[in-house]
Design a protein around this motif. Structure first.
Motif, PDB file in Angstrom:
ATOM      1  N   ASN A  41       0.805  -1.214   0.000  1.00 24.83           N
ATOM      2  CA  ASN A  41       0.000   0.000   0.000  1.00 24.83           C
ATOM      3  C   ASN A  41       0.841   1.267   0.000  1.00 24.83           C
ATOM      4  O   ASN A  41       1.950   1.290   0.542  1.00 24.83           O
ATOM      5  N   CYS A  42       0.265   2.310  -0.570  1.00 23.24           N
ATOM      6  CA  CYS A  42       0.804   3.670  -0.479  1.00 23.24           C
ATOM      7  C   CYS A  42      -0.237   4.498   0.259  1.00 23.24           C
ATOM      8  O   CYS A  42      -1.387   4.600  -0.190  1.00 23.24           O
ATOM      9  N   SER A  61      -5.138   6.531   0.071  1.00 28.74           N
ATOM     10  CA  SER A  61      -4.616   5.177   0.207  1.00 28.74           C
ATOM     11  C   SER A  61      -4.896   4.412  -1.078  1.00 28.74           C
ATOM     12  O   SER A  61      -6.010   4.496  -1.613  1.00 28.74           O
ATOM     13  N   ARG A  62      -3.865   3.729  -1.567  1.00 31.27           N
ATOM     14  CA  ARG A  62      -4.051   2.928  -2.776  1.00 31.27           C
ATOM     15  C   ARG A  62      -3.173   1.684  -2.694  1.00 31.27           C
ATOM     16  O   ARG A  62      -2.004   1.763  -2.292  1.00 31.27           O
ATOM     17  N   ILE A  63      -3.741   0.546  -3.071  1.00 27.20           N
ATOM     18  CA  ILE A  63      -2.959  -0.673  -3.175  1.00 27.20           C
ATOM     19  C   ILE A  63      -2.135  -0.600  -4.458  1.00 27.20           C
ATOM     20  O   ILE A  63      -2.686  -0.475  -5.547  1.00 27.20           O
ATOM     21  N   VAL A  64      -0.805  -0.637  -4.305  1.00 25.17           N
ATOM     22  CA  VAL A  64       0.088  -0.510  -5.461  1.00 25.17           C
ATOM     23  C   VAL A  64       0.919  -1.765  -5.717  1.00 25.17           C
ATOM     24  O   VAL A  64       1.501  -1.927  -6.788  1.00 25.17           O
ATOM     25  N   GLY A  65       1.009  -2.656  -4.734  1.00 26.83           N
ATOM     26  CA  GLY A  65       1.776  -3.887  -4.913  1.00 26.83           C
ATOM     27  C   GLY A  65       3.233  -3.644  -5.252  1.00 26.83           C
ATOM     28  O   GLY A  65       3.811  -4.345  -6.092  1.00 26.83           O
ATOM     29  N   LEU A  66       3.864  -2.668  -4.574  1.00 25.86           N
ATOM     30  CA  LEU A  66       5.252  -2.334  -4.883  1.00 25.86           C
ATOM     31  C   LEU A  66       6.186  -3.528  -4.687  1.00 25.86           C
ATOM     32  O   LEU A  66       7.142  -3.707  -5.449  1.00 25.86           O
ATOM     33  N   GLY A  67       5.905  -4.352  -3.688  1.00 23.39           N
ATOM     34  CA  GLY A  67       6.801  -5.467  -3.391  1.00 23.39           C
ATOM     35  C   GLY A  67       6.524  -6.727  -4.181  1.00 23.39           C
ATOM     36  O   GLY A  67       7.145  -7.771  -3.925  1.00 23.39           O
ATOM     37  N   ALA A  87       0.563   6.597  -7.886  1.00 21.58           N
ATOM     38  CA  ALA A  87      -0.038   6.886  -6.580  1.00 21.58           C
ATOM     39  C   ALA A  87       0.679   8.046  -5.891  1.00 21.58           C
ATOM     40  O   ALA A  87       0.041   8.916  -5.289  1.00 21.58           O
ATOM     41  N   LEU A  88       2.003   8.065  -5.967  1.00 22.01           N
ATOM     42  CA  LEU A  88       2.765   9.132  -5.316  1.00 22.01           C
ATOM     43  C   LEU A  88       2.515  10.482  -5.986  1.00 22.01           C
ATOM     44  O   LEU A  88       2.581  11.526  -5.327  1.00 22.01           O
ATOM     45  N   LYS A  89       2.226  10.485  -7.269  1.00 22.14           N
ATOM     46  CA  LYS A  89       1.868  11.745  -7.931  1.00 22.14           C
ATOM     47  C   LYS A  89       0.547  12.284  -7.385  1.00 22.14           C
ATOM     48  O   LYS A  89       0.381  13.503  -7.228  1.00 22.14           O
TER      49      LYS A  89
END
Length: 357
Positions: A41-42, A61-67, A87-89
């Motif tokens: 999450n972010c 909040s957004r699920i981004v699946g970075l890992g 998401a960070l933008k």
């Protein structure tokens, strides 16, 4: 480790999605922001100090699946990076719109473990203007406890707090002193996050035998920490409160309440019995991916990860049978904001002026 500031039982903050903070001297001003970039999450919170508390004025909040895939490949994938940058933008735009003056933006296990973390942080800075830093698992645990302090019952001698994240699980063992300060006596970080375990076992559905084996696997990871601090004995003596945070705990609490959609105000600070944990965990672990995805508190984004999370949570409950736990829909972001308010936003590792492009 230093003592955390004194807290009064049950205090809450004002405003939407707020959490209380005690500590701080005098008044501070400005608009503060905190980003917690986890394995899955972010999350962003933007808040204004209100005396010795803060009031949340915006969030995201957004699920981004970075890992995704890091446990196998050892690097952040381009697809995951692109999702996270998007998401960070959004976070950067919200921070600019709210005229944020001070921020702290942290990344945890996925970025800690990735071989291309430096290149990723540079892209974040270049493309969003956000200065992201990697924090240690110890600081992650400390910030989580700081964010959850207002939920603690200070009449109890000990607190056992755990955060079941995407890449790892953090556990904090703390003692309440006679002046209501909460002192961290020990912490551990274990490689049993929901993303990590799901990828290791390479499956979305588990048989009953496989699920029980996963619970036992996690319990074995926890035993050395239990023995080091005599946690089981203190639980038997009735002197321990348990607090659980992050997606697995809050999701199971929402399912237990039969909420038509997830509602943070209902879940945060609620009580979850271990009987409910076992009942819901066994039901979810026996369902198919699509059956789990149909639940409004789970959805497709969590349906593949919730079984591993259930196994981790059941392991905690079996090893430490306190009977129930306080559910916290809060953690690192709130901890960062607490520290910024206490320090006036003017000092502390990682606190920077926010200057987006």
């Amino acid at each position: 480790m230093p003592a955390l500031p004194p807290h009064k039982q049950g205090e809450r903050a004002n405003g939407r999605n707020g959490t209380g903070t005690r500590g701080g001297v005098g008044r501070v001003s400005g608009v503060f922001a905190a980003i917690d970039l986890g394995t899955n999450n972010c999350r962003l919170l933007v808040a204004e100090p209100t005396g010795r508390e803060f009031r949340v004025i915006d969030g995201f909040s957004r699920i981004v699946g970075l890992g995704e895939g890091v446990s196998r490949a050892g690097v952040l994938s381009e697809a995951a990076i692109q999702r996270t940058l998007a998401a960070l933008k959004v976070c950067a735009n919200k921070m600019k719109k709210r005229h944020v003056t001070q921020s702290r933006c942290v990344a945890t296990q996925a970025v800690r473990a990735a071989g291309n973390s430096d290149a990723f942080l540079k892209r974040v800075r270049d493309e969003t203007g956000i200065q992201m830093e990697i924090i240690s698992s110890q600081e992650e645990a400390e910030l989580t406890l700081s964010g959850c302090l207002s939920l603690l019952d200070l009449t109890q001698e000990y607190a056992l707090l755990f955060d079941v994240g995407g890449g790892s699980a953090e556990v904090v063992w703390a003692k309440v002193s006679s002046n209501d300060a909460v002192n961290i006596e020990g912490w551990t970080s274990l490689p049993c996050g929901v993303v990590t375990l799901t990828e290791q076992h390479k499956q979305q559905e588990f048989s009953v035998v496989e699920y029980k084996a996963l619970v036992s696997e996690v319990m074995n990871m926890l035993r050395p920490f239990d023995l080091q601090f005599g946690i089981t004995e203190q639980i038997s003596a009735g002197s321990v409160q348990m607090v659980g945070t992050a997606g697995t705990v809050t999701t199971i609490a929402g399912v237990n309440m039969q909420l038509p959609r997830y509602n943070r105000s209902r879940v945060d600070g609620s009580w979850l019995s271990f009987d409910a944990v076992e009942r819901i965990s066994r039901k979810l672990s026996s369902q198919t991916f699509e059956e789990r995805a149909r639940h409004p508190c789970i959805g497709h984004n969590r349906a593949d990860l919730i079984v591993a999370g259930c196994a981790v949570l059941e392991a905690f409950c079996h090893l430490w049978p306190a009977g129930g736990l306080c559910v916290a829909d809060r953690g690192v972001r709130e901890g960062i904001l607490n520290v910024m308010v206490m320090q006036g936003g003017a000092s502390g590792d990682g606190v920077t002026a926010f200057t987006p492009d």
